[in-house]
Write a protein that holds these residues in place. Sequence first.
Motif, PDB file in Angstrom:
ATOM      1  N   LEU A 259       0.608  -1.335  -0.156  1.00  0.00           N
ATOM      2  CA  LEU A 259       0.064  -0.093   0.078  1.00  0.00           C
ATOM      3  C   LEU A 259       0.946   1.258   0.001  1.00  0.00           C
ATOM      4  O   LEU A 259       0.509   2.262  -0.770  1.00  0.00           O
ATOM      5  N   HIS A 260       1.937   1.049   0.726  1.00  0.00           N
ATOM      6  CA  HIS A 260       2.839   2.200   0.925  1.00  0.00           C
ATOM      7  C   HIS A 260       3.669   2.793  -0.564  1.00  0.00           C
ATOM      8  O   HIS A 260       3.631   3.842  -0.791  1.00  0.00           O
ATOM      9  N   SER A 261       4.021   1.668  -1.117  1.00  0.00           N
ATOM     10  CA  SER A 261       4.781   1.771  -2.156  1.00  0.00           C
ATOM     11  C   SER A 261       3.967   2.025  -3.541  1.00  0.00           C
ATOM     12  O   SER A 261       4.061   2.975  -4.243  1.00  0.00           O
ATOM     13  N   LYS A 262       2.764   1.525  -3.581  1.00  0.00           N
ATOM     14  CA  LYS A 262       1.844   1.634  -4.692  1.00  0.00           C
ATOM     15  C   LYS A 262       1.167   3.164  -4.438  1.00  0.00           C
ATOM     16  O   LYS A 262       1.028   3.567  -5.444  1.00  0.00           O
ATOM     17  N   GLY A 263       1.131   3.469  -3.253  1.00  0.00           N
ATOM     18  CA  GLY A 263       0.349   4.804  -2.985  1.00  0.00           C
ATOM     19  C   GLY A 263       1.239   5.818  -3.649  1.00  0.00           C
ATOM     20  O   GLY A 263       0.628   6.999  -4.052  1.00  0.00           O
ATOM     21  N   ALA A 264       2.522   5.796  -3.653  1.00  0.00           N
ATOM     22  CA  ALA A 264       3.549   6.723  -4.161  1.00  0.00           C
ATOM     23  C   ALA A 264       3.093   6.806  -5.826  1.00  0.00           C
ATOM     24  O   ALA A 264       3.233   8.107  -6.129  1.00  0.00           O
ATOM     25  N   TRP A 265       2.998   5.835  -6.224  1.00  0.00           N
ATOM     26  CA  TRP A 265       2.376   6.031  -7.608  1.00  0.00           C
ATOM     27  C   TRP A 265       1.412   6.611  -7.999  1.00  0.00           C
ATOM     28  O   TRP A 265       1.040   7.312  -8.869  1.00  0.00           O
TER      29      TRP A 265
END
Length: 406
Positions: free
Chosen positions: A143-149
């Motif tokens: 969630l954290h990494s994809k939220g950046a995109w």
Amino acid sequence: MFKHSSSRYTAVAIALHWAIAALIIFMIWLGWNMDENETRYQLHKSIGITILLLTVARVLWRMLNPPPALLAEMKPLEKIASHYVHLGLYALMILMPLFGWILVSISKFQVPTVLFGAVSWPNLPFLSGLRGNELAHVIIETLHSKGAWVIIALLALHVAGALKHEFSSEEGVLKRMIPGLFGKTQPPAAPARGFFIAFGGAALLFALIAAGPVLAQSSTPDKAAPPPLEQETAVATSETAPEPNWTVDYSKSEIRFSGMHDGNTFSGTFKDWTADVAFFPDAVETSDVRVKIQTGTATTGKKLYNDSLRAPEWFDVSHHPVATVRLTDFAKAETGYTATASMRLKNDTVTTPLTFTLDIKGDVATLNGEARFDRKALKIGQISDPNAEWVSDDVTVTVTGEATRK
């Protein structure tokens, strides 16, 4: 809610907008360039919490100082898109730091968070049961990494929409948010209100959370745990100690530890310790020294190190506030003396040689000694760094001081 007809944002809204935007862009870059770099990792966490608190202030400010109405010439679909892009950005400005905070809280490594090297920031206590849970870690990290995109995509839409309506509209929108450049062509913003509510609310939230580690350090050890003080002191008193015949001058004495971290030397001292010294120069083999060290008083000059040393996988100060050292097997050597140092830290005891020199003038003795301990043998730091990739296994302890014969 208040309403006004100005087409300009307030100065505070403008400042918050650009400050948060700059921090978000820097955070995205930092997230991609912080692997195996502790300084950047801590900075990433610090900026994330800063964005969270600034967003709280911004939301409160927006409630008290509503933004200008959307351009009348905007199509209904454009207004809906603008609304949801803004809503998504606000949500992610809160959720992304929270996801990061959750990740840190459930990580098995438990590296402390110190905001900008100055303020201890606690983990979320209600997530302690998920600490080390691989599935939870994978879910939140995704969630954290994809939220950046997602936030990158929303920022692109936000900028594209602003540029479109700047160059295709007579009124434009950038003039509302760029400070000073278009002041003559735009009416002034409505009088601002609620400064202390917005920023005071964010400051109060920060203070309440940051107070947690301070209160935890001042609290007593967990009463449900075995009584650590009695257990750890028992090692030093398991045999009848000889009557001390020297009085230590603690103002002129020091126990210092040093090692390597990430290729750099670190060192620290214990502020609070006591020693019962029974030393007989003419019969050194009968000498016996007992030392008690308050582990929570370790200080290195760097707050991150201090917080790390107090943590459970290191000194575990909340359950084991005292370490004990006993010096026995004294013998004369060519350049001084030797002894065996037995250290009990938490529930483990490790022995190592101690070499020292002693300069006795009358009834005053000056000591310089050194011993090397293996932190792997002491079982400290074995969760976050079991292979000594960051912190050296060898820890050098030096003892200097002065004592007076009774």
